[in-house]
Design a protein around this motif. Structure first.
Motif: not given
Length: 177
Positions: A35-44
């Protein structure tokens, strides 16, 4: 109402679960069907009229093959909204979770895919290509984003899509939902 400490602990407990999940999934999969587990984390952080607003964001993505022809895809949006209380009081916030899409795909052949579930509505290319937080560099969504009754960018139901014809220099895609 939950206090700030309880909300933050719950948010970070979910964060740890999402970060740890790939280590458990990949240990049982083989190289061909991992499986592909990915994504992003952001802070605004934004300030308006002297008031500062903080928005932490986590957008995990999972793509899990289920045999040769089946594929499960999903993306969530875990977002916080934190602001200081009036008169320089402590920061307080709320956290929200949204399932942007969770779809099951059947790959019939290289020219046809059938999907069911909650999917990103394929209207224009914004939803599918530029709505991920790691690609968002537009100040606001394009005007076409909310055409019709859509406000979330997702639809529930079934969709077929694929490539009708192609050459080395062009490709003609189709979608029906």
């Amino acid at each position: 109402p939950m206090g700030k400490t309880v909300v933050c602990k719950t948010f970070f407990r979910h964060l740890v679960t999402i970060v740890a999940l790939p280590f458990f999934l990949t240990s049982v999969a083989t190289a061909q069907d991992s499986p592909l587990i990915s994504g992003a984390v952001g802070f605004v952080s934004t300030t308006s009229g002297g008031q500062t607003f903080l928005q932490p964001l986590i957008a995990p993505v999972a793509v899990v093959p289920l045999g040769d022809h089946w594929l499960f895809e999903s993306r969530a949006d875990l977002r916080g909204f934190i602001a200081r209380q009036p008169s320089n009081g402590p920061y307080d916030g709320q956290f929200f979770a949204t399932l942007e899409y969770a779809q099951l795909d059947y790959l019939v052949n290289k020219r046809l895919t059938i999907s069911v579930g909650r999917y990103l509505t394929p209207f224009n290319t914004y939803d599918e290509r530029l709505s991920a937080i790691w690609v968002r560099d537009l100040p606001d969504a394009p005007l076409l984003f909310t055409v019709g009754t859509r406000t979330s960018g997702s639809s529930n139901g079934a969709m077929i899509r694929g490539v009708a014809a192609n050459t080395n220099s062009w490709e003609w895609n189709y979608t029906a939902y």
